[in-house]
Write a protein that holds these residues in place. Structure first.
Motif, PDB file in Angstrom:
ATOM      1  N   LEU A   1       1.015   4.182  -3.027  1.00 56.24           N
ATOM      2  CA  LEU A   1       0.855   5.616  -2.783  1.00 56.24           C
ATOM      3  C   LEU A   1       2.078   6.387  -3.271  1.00 56.24           C
ATOM      4  O   LEU A   1       1.968   7.492  -3.823  1.00 56.24           O
ATOM      5  CB  LEU A   1       0.622   5.877  -1.291  1.00 56.24           C
ATOM      6  CG  LEU A   1      -0.694   5.331  -0.723  1.00 56.24           C
ATOM      7  CD1 LEU A   1      -0.703   5.450   0.794  1.00 56.24           C
ATOM      8  CD2 LEU A   1      -1.886   6.076  -1.314  1.00 56.24           C
ATOM      9  N   PHE A   2       3.255   5.816  -3.070  1.00 54.85           N
ATOM     10  CA  PHE A   2       4.509   6.422  -3.524  1.00 54.85           C
ATOM     11  C   PHE A   2       4.481   6.626  -5.038  1.00 54.85           C
ATOM     12  O   PHE A   2       4.829   7.706  -5.540  1.00 54.85           O
ATOM     13  CB  PHE A   2       5.681   5.522  -3.123  1.00 54.85           C
ATOM     14  CG  PHE A   2       7.016   5.946  -3.662  1.00 54.85           C
ATOM     15  CD1 PHE A   2       7.696   7.027  -3.115  1.00 54.85           C
ATOM     16  CD2 PHE A   2       7.604   5.253  -4.719  1.00 54.85           C
ATOM     17  CE1 PHE A   2       8.932   7.422  -3.610  1.00 54.85           C
ATOM     18  CE2 PHE A   2       8.839   5.637  -5.218  1.00 54.85           C
ATOM     19  CZ  PHE A   2       9.513   6.721  -4.665  1.00 54.85           C
TER      20      PHE A   2
ATOM     21  N   SER B   1       0.824  -1.209   0.000  1.00 57.51           N
ATOM     22  CA  SER B   1       0.000   0.000   0.000  1.00 57.51           C
ATOM     23  C   SER B   1       0.861   1.264   0.000  1.00 57.51           C
ATOM     24  O   SER B   1       0.510   2.267  -0.636  1.00 57.51           O
ATOM     25  CB  SER B   1      -0.929   0.009   1.217  1.00 57.51           C
ATOM     26  OG  SER B   1      -0.183  -0.025   2.421  1.00 57.51           O
ATOM     27  N   VAL B   2       1.992   1.221   0.698  1.00 59.36           N
ATOM     28  CA  VAL B   2       2.899   2.365   0.731  1.00 59.36           C
ATOM     29  C   VAL B   2       3.531   2.582  -0.642  1.00 59.36           C
ATOM     30  O   VAL B   2       3.622   3.714  -1.140  1.00 59.36           O
ATOM     31  CB  VAL B   2       3.995   2.175   1.803  1.00 59.36           C
ATOM     32  CG1 VAL B   2       5.023   3.304   1.744  1.00 59.36           C
ATOM     33  CG2 VAL B   2       3.378   2.099   3.193  1.00 59.36           C
TER      34      VAL B   2
ATOM     35  N   SER C   1      -1.992   6.314   7.505  1.00 61.30           N
ATOM     36  CA  SER C   1      -1.745   4.871   7.542  1.00 61.30           C
ATOM     37  C   SER C   1      -0.692   4.505   8.584  1.00 61.30           C
ATOM     38  O   SER C   1      -0.726   3.413   9.153  1.00 61.30           O
ATOM     39  CB  SER C   1      -1.301   4.371   6.166  1.00 61.30           C
ATOM     40  OG  SER C   1      -0.017   4.862   5.823  1.00 61.30           O
ATOM     41  N   ARG C   2       0.258   5.406   8.840  1.00 61.11           N
ATOM     42  CA  ARG C   2       1.298   5.167   9.838  1.00 61.11           C
ATOM     43  C   ARG C   2       1.601   6.453  10.612  1.00 61.11           C
ATOM     44  O   ARG C   2       2.639   7.089  10.418  1.00 61.11           O
ATOM     45  CB  ARG C   2       2.579   4.657   9.169  1.00 61.11           C
ATOM     46  CG  ARG C   2       2.509   3.242   8.624  1.00 61.11           C
ATOM     47  CD  ARG C   2       2.274   2.202   9.720  1.00 61.11           C
ATOM     48  NE  ARG C   2       3.316   2.215  10.723  1.00 61.11           N
ATOM     49  CZ  ARG C   2       4.440   1.491  10.643  1.00 61.11           C
ATOM     50  NH1 ARG C   2       4.653   0.712   9.596  1.00 61.11           N
ATOM     51  NH2 ARG C   2       5.322   1.534  11.619  1.00 61.11           N
TER      52      ARG C   2
ATOM     53  N   MET D   1       7.229   8.616   6.692  1.00 59.93           N
ATOM     54  CA  MET D   1       6.287   8.520   5.584  1.00 59.93           C
ATOM     55  C   MET D   1       6.310   9.781   4.734  1.00 59.93           C
ATOM     56  O   MET D   1       6.214   9.718   3.500  1.00 59.93           O
ATOM     57  CB  MET D   1       4.869   8.274   6.124  1.00 59.93           C
ATOM     58  CG  MET D   1       4.663   6.877   6.712  1.00 59.93           C
ATOM     59  SD  MET D   1       4.832   5.555   5.480  1.00 59.93           S
ATOM     60  CE  MET D   1       3.318   5.779   4.563  1.00 59.93           C
ATOM     61  N   SER D   2       6.468  10.928   5.377  1.00 56.74           N
ATOM     62  CA  SER D   2       6.569  12.187   4.644  1.00 56.74           C
ATOM     63  C   SER D   2       7.791  12.172   3.732  1.00 56.74           C
ATOM     64  O   SER D   2       7.714  12.560   2.560  1.00 56.74           O
ATOM     65  CB  SER D   2       6.651  13.365   5.616  1.00 56.74           C
ATOM     66  OG  SER D   2       6.827  14.577   4.923  1.00 56.74           O
TER      67      SER D   2
ATOM     68  N   MET E   1       7.092   9.860   0.726  1.00 58.04           N
ATOM     69  CA  MET E   1       6.153  10.409  -0.243  1.00 58.04           C
ATOM     70  C   MET E   1       6.788  11.545  -1.042  1.00 58.04           C
ATOM     71  O   MET E   1       6.601  11.647  -2.263  1.00 58.04           O
ATOM     72  CB  MET E   1       4.880  10.906   0.453  1.00 58.04           C
ATOM     73  CG  MET E   1       4.020   9.793   1.056  1.00 58.04           C
ATOM     74  SD  MET E   1       3.493   8.541  -0.146  1.00 58.04           S
ATOM     75  CE  MET E   1       4.471   7.130   0.380  1.00 58.04           C
TER      76      MET E   1
ATOM     77  N   PHE F   1      -1.119  12.013   0.012  1.00 57.96           N
ATOM     78  CA  PHE F   1      -0.226  12.296   1.135  1.00 57.96           C
ATOM     79  C   PHE F   1      -0.922  12.057   2.479  1.00 57.96           C
ATOM     80  O   PHE F   1      -0.337  11.469   3.399  1.00 57.96           O
ATOM     81  CB  PHE F   1       0.274  13.741   1.052  1.00 57.96           C
ATOM     82  CG  PHE F   1       1.494  14.019   1.875  1.00 57.96           C
ATOM     83  CD1 PHE F   1       2.762  13.934   1.320  1.00 57.96           C
ATOM     84  CD2 PHE F   1       1.394  14.353   3.229  1.00 57.96           C
ATOM     85  CE1 PHE F   1       3.893  14.185   2.084  1.00 57.96           C
ATOM     86  CE2 PHE F   1       2.515  14.601   3.988  1.00 57.96           C
ATOM     87  CZ  PHE F   1       3.772  14.512   3.416  1.00 57.96           C
TER      88      PHE F   1
ATOM     89  N   GLN G   1      -3.435  10.077   3.078  1.00 58.82           N
ATOM     90  CA  GLN G   1      -3.639   8.641   3.247  1.00 58.82           C
ATOM     91  C   GLN G   1      -2.362   7.980   3.758  1.00 58.82           C
ATOM     92  O   GLN G   1      -2.405   7.062   4.589  1.00 58.82           O
ATOM     93  CB  GLN G   1      -4.055   8.005   1.913  1.00 58.82           C
ATOM     94  CG  GLN G   1      -5.444   8.401   1.425  1.00 58.82           C
ATOM     95  CD  GLN G   1      -6.552   7.968   2.355  1.00 58.82           C
ATOM     96  OE1 GLN G   1      -6.645   6.809   2.737  1.00 58.82           O
ATOM     97  NE2 GLN G   1      -7.408   8.902   2.740  1.00 58.82           N
ATOM     98  N   ALA G   2      -1.214   8.463   3.290  1.00 53.02           N
ATOM     99  CA  ALA G   2       0.070   7.914   3.736  1.00 53.02           C
ATOM    100  C   ALA G   2       0.328   8.242   5.200  1.00 53.02           C
ATOM    101  O   ALA G   2       0.724   7.370   5.986  1.00 53.02           O
ATOM    102  CB  ALA G   2       1.203   8.465   2.862  1.00 53.02           C
TER     103      ALA G   2
END
Length: 372
Positions: free
Chosen positions: A198-199, A194-195, A310-311, A318-319, A322, A304, A306-307
């Protein structure tokens, strides 16, 4: 929000690239190398910036980014040639990488939960104002004073004010998200399907954004024979509708389903690509540019947010991941330049941009499926 405005300075690269190409008689491949120098840094510095945030905090990282941006805006005022513009674009990319990685999670210290996408969209609206006025200011300066680089001086003054403003502003940061992580610990997050999905969505979004920003004036020049000073307004049309999209999206996303709105946005971009392939009139091309401008305006904050949601325990990391996806701003212009030179037409650019839209169709389908 003032810092979000300064973040928008990076979007002047499309306008600057077209003027530099004309001033130094560059090929599409050489000209498109300039925006690539901006977005290349998102790939190399995004994750290190997320680790830097863990050490010095989000606000201080944004301050560093603004100082680097100030340097980027000074360089073209000291000397104007191709190497100096490469240096300026590199510094602009480094500063913007630091800013994009740190400013978005800084907002998450203030706004929580489902309202985060709406707040990030409003930040993108403020950013889009700078993006929208850049080509207008450049055209005005070119016609009025015969020097489009006055744009750099105007933005330099604003960047200095933004730096001072944030220096005097205090924000309560979430210390729980600042756990120590290593570089490879962050990269391993891409192993989560999923990550990774999104990436790749960020890569497609930014590639489309920079691609249309750069190609829109060239399409008008090629099909209608317009001079650059007039064709450059196409970039303003794109950012006008992107600005309107961000503004309206900040309200729509606060009230409506995020993933359904994402799908509608992608549908608008599909219509836009059809228009850019077939339209030969100014109004038709402008409508296509407007559609992709509005449609692409809410892709970034949706993906962004959603990312981050998610964590939340890995918000900084995560920032960084992305924002590393902004490498799309390097990949797409290079491919567009090569294919356009190969085909001898800007249709090559439209083909590359359409690949990004095709991926967003896939992502929208995944989002809608996850709701069932």
């Amino acid at each position: 929000m003032f810092a979000f405005f300064a973040m928008g300075f990076v979007d002047m690269v499309g306008t600057a690239t077209n003027y530099v190409k004309a001033d130094f008689s560059l090929s599409d491949t050489m000209a498109n190398f300039l925006p690539s120098m901006v977005f290349l840094w998102f790939f190399f510095l995004s994750v290190p910036t997320s680790l830097l945030m863990n050490k010095i905090g989000r606000r201080k990282t944004v301050l560093v980014s603004l100082l680097v941006t100030v340097l980027a805006l000074i360089v073209p005022l000291l000397g104007y040639n191709y190497p100096m513009m490469l240096v300026s674009f590199c510094l602009l990319g480094i500063g913007n990488t630091l800013m994009q990685v740190s400013l978005n999670p800084l907002i998450s210290c203030i706004v929580k939960g489902d309202k985060l996408a709406s707040s990030l969209t409003f930040g993108q609206f403020v950013k889009a104002i700078a993006s929208f006025i850049a080509p207008i200011l450049a055209s005005w300066a070119a016609v009025k004073f015969g020097n489009w680089r006055i744009l750099y001086l105007i933005f330099l003054v604003i960047a200095v004010i933004a730096t001072a403003y944030l220096w005097l502003t205090k924000v309560e940061e979430d210390k729980s998200a600042a756990e120590t992580s290593g570089f490879f610990d962050v990269i391993k997050l891409l192993g989560v399907p999923s990550v990774l999905m999104l990436f790749c969505g960020i890569i497609a979004h930014v590639g489309i954004d920079v691609g249309v920003n750069t190609a829109a004036p060239k399409i008008l020049m090629e099909r209608l024979g317009l001079p650059l000073s007039e064709a450059a307004i196409a970039t303003s049309v794109y950012f006008l509708f992107r600005t309107l999209g961000c503004f309206s999206g900040s309200f729509i996303l606060a009230k409506w389903d995020v993933k359904k709105f994402f799908a509608i946005s992608v549908a608008m971009m599909v219509l836009s690509m059809i228009g850019l392939f077939v339209c030969q009139s100014k109004i038709g091309i402008y409508i296509a540019i407007a559609l992709v401008g509005y449609g692409n305006s809410n892709i970034f904050p949706t993906v962004f947010s959603q990312a981050l949601l998610s964590r939340p325990d890995k918000a900084n990391e995560m920032s960084g991941l992305m924002i590393m996806g902004l490498i799309g701003g390097t990949i797409f212009p290079l491919l567009m330049g090569v294919l356009s030179d190969l085909l001898g037409s800007q249709i090559g650019s439209v083909i590359v941009i359409s690949v990004g839209v095709a991926y967003l169709i896939f992502l929208a389908a995944k989002f809608l499926k996850s709701q069932k």
